[in-house]
Scaffold this motif. Structure first.
Motif, PDB file in Angstrom:
ATOM      1  N   MET A 142       0.839  -1.206   0.000  1.00 43.72           N
ATOM      2  CA  MET A 142       0.000   0.000   0.000  1.00 43.72           C
ATOM      3  C   MET A 142       0.867   1.247   0.000  1.00 43.72           C
ATOM      4  SD  MET A 142      -2.924  -0.893   2.844  1.00 43.72           S
ATOM      5  CE  MET A 142      -1.808  -1.429   4.137  1.00 43.72           C
ATOM      6  N   SER A 143       0.357   2.294  -0.642  1.00 46.20           N
ATOM      7  CA  SER A 143       1.035   3.577  -0.566  1.00 46.20           C
ATOM      8  C   SER A 143      -0.020   4.683  -0.533  1.00 46.20           C
ATOM      9  CB  SER A 143       1.994   3.759  -1.738  1.00 46.20           C
ATOM     10  OG  SER A 143       2.649   5.003  -1.630  1.00 46.20           O
ATOM     11  N   PHE A 144      -0.547   4.930   0.652  1.00 42.23           N
ATOM     12  CA  PHE A 144      -1.507   6.012   0.834  1.00 42.23           C
ATOM     13  C   PHE A 144      -0.804   7.357   0.659  1.00 42.23           C
ATOM     14  CE2 PHE A 144      -3.748   2.546   2.844  1.00 42.23           C
ATOM     15  CZ  PHE A 144      -5.083   2.838   2.652  1.00 42.23           C
ATOM     16  N   ASP A 145      -1.596   8.395   0.372  1.00 39.95           N
ATOM     17  CA  ASP A 145      -1.034   9.748   0.320  1.00 39.95           C
ATOM     18  C   ASP A 145      -0.774  10.309   1.712  1.00 39.95           C
ATOM     19  OD1 ASP A 145      -1.026  10.427  -2.553  1.00 39.95           O
ATOM     20  OD2 ASP A 145      -3.190  10.067  -2.386  1.00 39.95           O
ATOM     21  N   SER A 146      -1.468   9.793   2.706  1.00 39.60           N
ATOM     22  CA  SER A 146      -1.404  10.414   4.029  1.00 39.60           C
ATOM     23  C   SER A 146      -1.805   9.418   5.106  1.00 39.60           C
ATOM     24  CB  SER A 146      -2.360  11.609   4.084  1.00 39.60           C
ATOM     25  OG  SER A 146      -3.691  11.158   3.914  1.00 39.60           O
ATOM     26  N   VAL A 147      -1.413   9.745   6.327  1.00 40.40           N
ATOM     27  CA  VAL A 147      -1.821   8.930   7.473  1.00 40.40           C
ATOM     28  C   VAL A 147      -2.174   9.864   8.628  1.00 40.40           C
ATOM     29  CG1 VAL A 147       0.585   8.617   8.244  1.00 40.40           C
ATOM     30  CG2 VAL A 147      -1.139   6.964   8.941  1.00 40.40           C
ATOM     31  N   THR A 148      -3.199   9.530   9.382  1.00 35.11           N
ATOM     32  CA  THR A 148      -3.506  10.322  10.578  1.00 35.11           C
ATOM     33  C   THR A 148      -2.595   9.875  11.725  1.00 35.11           C
ATOM     34  OG1 THR A 148      -5.299   8.820  11.241  1.00 35.11           O
ATOM     35  CG2 THR A 148      -5.915  10.748   9.940  1.00 35.11           C
ATOM     36  N   VAL A 149      -2.119  10.864  12.487  1.00 37.15           N
ATOM     37  CA  VAL A 149      -1.132  10.613  13.536  1.00 37.15           C
ATOM     38  C   VAL A 149      -1.580  11.325  14.817  1.00 37.15           C
ATOM     39  CG1 VAL A 149       1.289  10.946  14.211  1.00 37.15           C
ATOM     40  CG2 VAL A 149       0.737  10.394  11.834  1.00 37.15           C
ATOM     41  N   ALA A 150      -1.397  10.677  15.954  1.00 38.77           N
ATOM     42  CA  ALA A 150      -1.709  11.283  17.255  1.00 38.77           C
ATOM     43  C   ALA A 150      -0.483  12.053  17.749  1.00 38.77           C
ATOM     44  CB  ALA A 150      -2.097  10.204  18.265  1.00 38.77           C
ATOM     45  N   PRO A 151      -0.675  13.248  18.333  1.00 41.83           N
ATOM     46  CA  PRO A 151       0.481  14.097  18.649  1.00 41.83           C
ATOM     47  C   PRO A 151       1.159  13.846  19.981  1.00 41.83           C
ATOM     48  CG  PRO A 151      -1.541  15.275  19.108  1.00 41.83           C
ATOM     49  CD  PRO A 151      -1.949  13.925  18.566  1.00 41.83           C
ATOM     50  N   TYR A 152       0.575  12.990  20.821  1.00 39.44           N
ATOM     51  CA  TYR A 152       1.000  12.919  22.227  1.00 39.44           C
ATOM     52  C   TYR A 152       2.495  12.668  22.406  1.00 39.44           C
ATOM     53  CZ  TYR A 152       0.553  11.909  27.245  1.00 39.44           C
ATOM     54  OH  TYR A 152       0.675  11.928  28.615  1.00 39.44           O
ATOM     55  N   MET A 153       3.111  11.890  21.520  1.00 41.11           N
ATOM     56  CA  MET A 153       4.524  11.533  21.694  1.00 41.11           C
ATOM     57  C   MET A 153       5.496  12.523  21.055  1.00 41.11           C
ATOM     58  SD  MET A 153       4.385   7.356  21.708  1.00 41.11           S
ATOM     59  CE  MET A 153       6.116   7.185  22.155  1.00 41.11           C
ATOM     60  N   GLY A 154       4.966  13.590  20.434  1.00 33.91           N
ATOM     61  CA  GLY A 154       5.823  14.690  20.015  1.00 33.91           C
ATOM     62  C   GLY A 154       6.544  14.518  18.693  1.00 33.91           C
ATOM     63  N   LYS A 155       7.493  15.431  18.477  1.00 37.15           N
ATOM     64  CA  LYS A 155       8.109  15.612  17.156  1.00 37.15           C
ATOM     65  C   LYS A 155       8.729  14.345  16.580  1.00 37.15           C
ATOM     66  CE  LYS A 155      11.535  18.343  14.661  1.00 37.15           C
ATOM     67  NZ  LYS A 155      12.543  19.412  14.717  1.00 37.15           N
TER      68      LYS A 155
END
Lengths: 276, 276
Positions: free
Chosen positions: A116-129
């Motif tokens: 698979m090669s999606f254009d984007s993925v949703t990510v949770a910010p809690y763990m930072g940069k």
């Protein structure tokens, strides 16, 4: 797909609709159960019936993982069936330490390894940069970072005051320094329409992925009032209201009708804003 | 597995070691590449060589997803190979709106649907209570909530001041009301040993899952000084230092030697604390 190409698609289709592909086996039209992979057949017929009315598809990985390895195969085949001119979002809410986020990036962006090669993925910010950066190493791929979500639990931490800002405002301000608006979007729930004015001050040029229209009760007009920018800047997601519009033989036709209603509303909004 | 059973295992094995099963194909011993599923063979041999020295295994889902549907099958087969008396952790960092978290819970807890039934899953707290609750509907299954992680990015949001507390302290205080200590643990990185005293004040009775010993540089003694409680209350994870102890034919033997060193250190600590 880069930002200019996404805006081109929006103008061509007069739509900024994203359709959430979140299928549950026991909600499918009964006549699909005869297929070897009923969920894949459901998704394929939905995609075939709606792809000229939307600019993006967003399968939520949870709905596939719940069927184990077989479900992951369904996700892969679903991704393959989406035409190339559509923006694809793996709604996966991932994020981990750097070497692990790098593996998640492989999972969703590297077709050679994962299929698979999606254009984007949703990510949770809690763990930072360093939990976000590995996704940004892939050219023209996007991180869609959770900012202010559509659920009640968004009040537990996201809206807590921290200094002069709420947490979700800090997330937007801080993460804006990690990537350009060509590789980062934010998730902002449609159920929080009153927050869009403030969010557009913090992130005037970002695309926002907006779930919560439809079954969750958010209003498209309210979102667009403050959410639109000069490149549209919105991907508005609807899932249940479209994919479960009917559970009969006509499910794809009824899904198209629901999508068409939203597309026409979007065409009016884009026209009024002189974006088309 | 419930809390009493977990503590029993810790006392029997004189160990609170968790082994992270985070395999990457190009780091495996070369002689395993002849197998149909080299990663599964690697995991099986590691499990066979170490299961009497540890009380838990923690496969990180990212490392399996990066190989697509095939990797998900490897994860399933790995879970099946873990003996029943070990506590299993799907290190997945999941979390979404309620109806979606319910599907993630199915993925990791409902063997009938997904082929797997882990004892626990790691969950990110950003989306709040309704993103966590669906996991708690499964009896004797656990949520392991991210509190203070081991990576540099933990400074971006987790340690920001918000009123009298830092964000991770709010997460611990607030989420402690969502479930008892029989169904919730917290992730606290070993690289933050100085924080354990404070965290034990906030969560005296919770189990803590502690990554970061070994390759990430955390100290076992420092963690235990403040982290131990009357039921041990710690699962200390090591991954790379054990599973990659050798890349030769002796990889499982060397992994066992590394695990034994940690188990012996833990036995001394448990003895000194009069827990065994």
């Amino acid at each position: 797909m880069n930002k200019e190409q996404l805006f081109e698609q929006i103008k061509q289709k007069k739509s900024f609709l994203c359709i959430g592909l979140d299928p549950v086996l026991n909600k499918l039209p009964k006549h699909l159960l005869k297929y070897n992979d009923p969920i894949l057949e459901f998704n394929k017929q939905l995609i075939d019936a709606t792809h000229d009315l939307c600019v993006a598809y967003k399968p939520n990985t949870a709905f596939y993982e719940s069927y184990g390895a077989k479900g992951w195969q369904t996700l892969t085949e679903t991704w393959k069936h989406i035409p190339n001119n559509l923006f694809t979002i793996a709604d996966a809410k991932r994020g981990d330490i750097g070497n692990t986020s790098a593996m998640y990036a492989e999972a969703f962006f590297n077709e050679e390894g994962s299929g698979m090669s999606f254009d984007s993925v949703t990510v949770a910010p809690y763990m930072g940069k360093d939990s976000v950066s590995p996704f940004l190493n892939f050219k023209d791929k996007w991180v869609i970072l959770l900012a202010l979500t559509s659920n009640e639990g968004s009040q537990d931490f996201q809206t807590r005051q921290s200094g002069d800002d709420k947490l979700f405002e800090q997330v937007i301000k801080t993460s804006s320094q990690w990537a350009s608006t060509d590789q980062m979007m934010f998730v902002v729930g449609a159920t929080k329409a009153e927050a869009f004015e403030n969010i557009r001050n913090l992130a005037p040029d970002h695309f926002l992925l907006v779930p919560g229209v439809g079954a969750q009760g958010g209003s498209l007009a309210a979102v667009c009032k403050y959410g639109l920018n000069s490149k549209c800047g919105l991907l508005v997601n609807a899932a249940r209201s479209i994919i479960y519009a009917s559970d009969g033989l006509d499910f794809a036709e009824k899904a198209r009708a629901e999508a068409l209603t939203l597309q026409q509303e979007m065409e009016q909004i884009l026209g009024a804003a002189q974006l088309i």
